[in-house]
Design a protein around this motif. Structure first.
Motif, PDB file in Angstrom:
ATOM      1  N   LEU A 186      15.480 -50.439  -1.604  1.00  0.00           N
ATOM      2  CA  LEU A 186      14.197 -50.445  -0.912  1.00  0.00           C
ATOM      3  C   LEU A 186      14.054 -50.424   0.436  1.00  0.00           C
ATOM      4  O   LEU A 186      13.151 -49.850   1.146  1.00  0.00           O
ATOM      5  N   LEU A 187      14.831 -51.083   1.183  1.00  0.00           N
ATOM      6  CA  LEU A 187      15.211 -51.222   2.652  1.00  0.00           C
ATOM      7  C   LEU A 187      15.478 -49.750   3.011  1.00  0.00           C
ATOM      8  O   LEU A 187      14.788 -49.133   4.193  1.00  0.00           O
ATOM      9  N   GLU A 188      16.326 -48.786   2.487  1.00  0.00           N
ATOM     10  CA  GLU A 188      16.828 -47.445   2.817  1.00  0.00           C
ATOM     11  C   GLU A 188      15.214 -46.755   2.593  1.00  0.00           C
ATOM     12  O   GLU A 188      15.376 -45.828   3.672  1.00  0.00           O
ATOM     13  N   SER A 189      14.874 -46.784   1.636  1.00  0.00           N
ATOM     14  CA  SER A 189      13.635 -45.569   1.313  1.00  0.00           C
ATOM     15  C   SER A 189      12.546 -45.947   2.279  1.00  0.00           C
ATOM     16  O   SER A 189      12.026 -44.956   2.817  1.00  0.00           O
ATOM     17  N   HIS A 190      12.505 -47.190   2.654  1.00  0.00           N
ATOM     18  CA  HIS A 190      11.218 -47.365   3.669  1.00  0.00           C
ATOM     19  C   HIS A 190      11.681 -47.025   5.023  1.00  0.00           C
ATOM     20  O   HIS A 190      10.776 -46.253   5.536  1.00  0.00           O
ATOM     21  N   MET A 191      12.973 -47.104   5.428  1.00  0.00           N
ATOM     22  CA  MET A 191      13.204 -46.517   6.668  1.00  0.00           C
ATOM     23  C   MET A 191      13.261 -44.916   6.659  1.00  0.00           C
ATOM     24  O   MET A 191      12.881 -44.136   7.490  1.00  0.00           O
ATOM     25  N   THR A 224      24.818 -56.613   2.078  1.00  0.00           N
ATOM     26  CA  THR A 224      26.141 -56.842   2.265  1.00  0.00           C
ATOM     27  C   THR A 224      26.482 -55.943   3.739  1.00  0.00           C
ATOM     28  O   THR A 224      25.700 -55.417   4.306  1.00  0.00           O
ATOM     29  N   PRO A 225      27.881 -56.371   4.347  1.00  0.00           N
ATOM     30  CA  PRO A 225      28.047 -55.677   5.724  1.00  0.00           C
ATOM     31  C   PRO A 225      27.699 -54.191   5.754  1.00  0.00           C
ATOM     32  O   PRO A 225      27.256 -53.812   6.544  1.00  0.00           O
ATOM     33  N   GLU A 226      28.180 -53.502   4.465  1.00  0.00           N
ATOM     34  CA  GLU A 226      28.240 -52.135   4.541  1.00  0.00           C
ATOM     35  C   GLU A 226      26.845 -51.582   4.409  1.00  0.00           C
ATOM     36  O   GLU A 226      26.472 -50.787   4.994  1.00  0.00           O
ATOM     37  N   ASN A 227      25.680 -52.579   3.353  1.00  0.00           N
ATOM     38  CA  ASN A 227      24.525 -51.914   3.438  1.00  0.00           C
ATOM     39  C   ASN A 227      23.736 -52.287   4.926  1.00  0.00           C
ATOM     40  O   ASN A 227      22.939 -51.661   4.970  1.00  0.00           O
ATOM     41  N   PHE A 228      24.141 -53.276   5.230  1.00  0.00           N
ATOM     42  CA  PHE A 228      23.491 -53.587   6.689  1.00  0.00           C
ATOM     43  C   PHE A 228      23.898 -52.575   7.748  1.00  0.00           C
ATOM     44  O   PHE A 228      23.017 -52.313   8.256  1.00  0.00           O
ATOM     45  N   THR A 229      24.933 -52.031   7.778  1.00  0.00           N
ATOM     46  CA  THR A 229      25.197 -50.859   8.707  1.00  0.00           C
ATOM     47  C   THR A 229      24.430 -49.771   8.395  1.00  0.00           C
ATOM     48  O   THR A 229      24.069 -49.324   9.353  1.00  0.00           O
ATOM     49  N   ARG A 230      24.247 -49.238   7.287  1.00  0.00           N
ATOM     50  CA  ARG A 230      23.459 -48.108   6.824  1.00  0.00           C
ATOM     51  C   ARG A 230      21.981 -48.282   7.129  1.00  0.00           C
ATOM     52  O   ARG A 230      21.473 -47.400   8.109  1.00  0.00           O
ATOM     53  N   ILE A 231      21.490 -49.592   7.133  1.00  0.00           N
ATOM     54  CA  ILE A 231      19.943 -49.590   7.608  1.00  0.00           C
ATOM     55  C   ILE A 231      20.052 -49.819   8.698  1.00  0.00           C
ATOM     56  O   ILE A 231      18.927 -49.484   9.610  1.00  0.00           O
ATOM     57  N   GLU A 284      21.564 -48.215  11.268  1.00  0.00           N
ATOM     58  CA  GLU A 284      21.935 -47.238  11.584  1.00  0.00           C
ATOM     59  C   GLU A 284      20.233 -46.427  11.437  1.00  0.00           C
ATOM     60  O   GLU A 284      19.918 -45.610  12.489  1.00  0.00           O
ATOM     61  N   LEU A 285      19.744 -46.410  10.559  1.00  0.00           N
ATOM     62  CA  LEU A 285      18.279 -45.735  10.398  1.00  0.00           C
ATOM     63  C   LEU A 285      17.269 -46.592  11.410  1.00  0.00           C
ATOM     64  O   LEU A 285      16.667 -45.941  12.084  1.00  0.00           O
ATOM     65  N   ARG A 286      17.471 -47.921  11.419  1.00  0.00           N
ATOM     66  CA  ARG A 286      16.525 -48.586  12.394  1.00  0.00           C
ATOM     67  C   ARG A 286      16.843 -48.103  13.830  1.00  0.00           C
ATOM     68  O   ARG A 286      15.866 -47.720  14.568  1.00  0.00           O
ATOM     69  N   GLY A 287      18.163 -47.641  14.101  1.00  0.00           N
ATOM     70  CA  GLY A 287      18.652 -47.367  15.477  1.00  0.00           C
ATOM     71  C   GLY A 287      17.994 -46.062  15.809  1.00  0.00           C
ATOM     72  O   GLY A 287      17.398 -45.693  16.908  1.00  0.00           O
ATOM     73  N   ARG A 288      17.823 -45.265  14.744  1.00  0.00           N
ATOM     74  CA  ARG A 288      17.145 -44.048  14.955  1.00  0.00           C
ATOM     75  C   ARG A 288      15.640 -44.041  15.342  1.00  0.00           C
ATOM     76  O   ARG A 288      15.044 -43.164  16.107  1.00  0.00           O
ATOM     77  N   TYR A 289      14.893 -44.935  14.624  1.00  0.00           N
ATOM     78  CA  TYR A 289      13.579 -45.208  14.946  1.00  0.00           C
ATOM     79  C   TYR A 289      13.438 -45.837  16.233  1.00  0.00           C
ATOM     80  O   TYR A 289      12.497 -45.377  17.120  1.00  0.00           O
ATOM     81  N   GLU A 290      14.216 -46.934  16.524  1.00  0.00           N
ATOM     82  CA  GLU A 290      14.111 -47.384  17.956  1.00  0.00           C
ATOM     83  C   GLU A 290      14.557 -46.391  19.043  1.00  0.00           C
ATOM     84  O   GLU A 290      13.715 -46.449  20.110  1.00  0.00           O
ATOM     85  N   ALA A 291      15.334 -45.482  18.750  1.00  0.00           N
ATOM     86  CA  ALA A 291      15.988 -44.624  19.838  1.00  0.00           C
ATOM     87  C   ALA A 291      14.440 -43.541  20.047  1.00  0.00           C
ATOM     88  O   ALA A 291      14.410 -42.930  21.198  1.00  0.00           O
TER      89      ALA A 291
END
Length: 195
Positions: A62-67, A115-122, A124-131
């Motif tokens: 859900l979080l990944e598809s939103h991002m 989980t830490p692995e899933n958090f890292t992926r989200i 990264e996507l948030r970081g792209r939007y913020e960038a």
């Protein structure tokens, strides 16, 4: 995994995601069980596992598809002046957030349950939007039309301010979306020290 007999992946899968999103947003991820989601969808809890590995995978999806949807929808024009680009970002972010309030809520409130692995992926996507926003702010600083002490901090502050609209906005309220966009644009312009 085999699909539940009589189900249709093109209907059941999106329905599971929609019901899970609403339940997670209204009750919180930790309080929602797969049984509840199944009940909302109209299937046994075990049938959900034909569509998702577990509740954690469902939240991550859900979080990944939103991002991914947010990133795909945003379009910047780097040839335009920085203030026009910032105004476009402000109006885009407000409209997108108001069109997806449950997804926005989950993106901010339920990150802690990944989980830490899933958090890292989200992240990264948030970081792209913020960038994308930070690039606009840096261009505004470089051209002298924005006075900002720290572009990263300003990026985070602006996104937090803009996202906050989902906490109080209701269709049919005192201000329509366009007027809210006008007011938020004025606030953002002031926040970056623009004339």
């Amino acid at each position: 995994m085999a699909r539940t007999q009589g189900s249709r992946a093109d209907i059941t899968g999106p329905l599971i995601r929609d019901k899970a999103r609403k339940l997670f947003a209204s009750q919180g991820y930790a309080a929602v069980s797969m049984r509840q989601i199944g009940s909302e969808v109209g299937v046994q809890a075990g049938a959900l596992y034909a569509y998702t590995a577990d509740k954690q995978a469902l939240l991550h999806d859900l979080l990944e598809s939103h991002m991914q949807e947010l990133l795909a929808a945003w379009r910047d024009d780097p040839t335009a002046d920085p203030l026009s680009r910032l105004e476009a970002f402000v109006r885009f972010h407000i409209d997108f957030s108001l069109d997806h309030p449950d997804a926005v809520f989950l993106s901010y409130m339920e990150l802690r349950n990944l989980t830490p692995e899933n958090f890292t992926r989200i992240a990264e996507l948030r970081g792209r939007y913020e960038a994308a926003l930070e690039a606009i702010l840096r261009d505004g600083m470089a051209t002298g039309v924005m006075r900002i002490e720290d572009s990263k901090l300003a990026t985070m502050a602006l996104i937090a301010m803009l996202t906050g609209v989902t906490n109080w906005y209701r269709d049919g309220g005192r201000l329509d979306r366009h007027r809210i966009g006008d007011i938020y644009w004025g606030l953002a312009r002031g926040a970056v020290g623009a004339h």
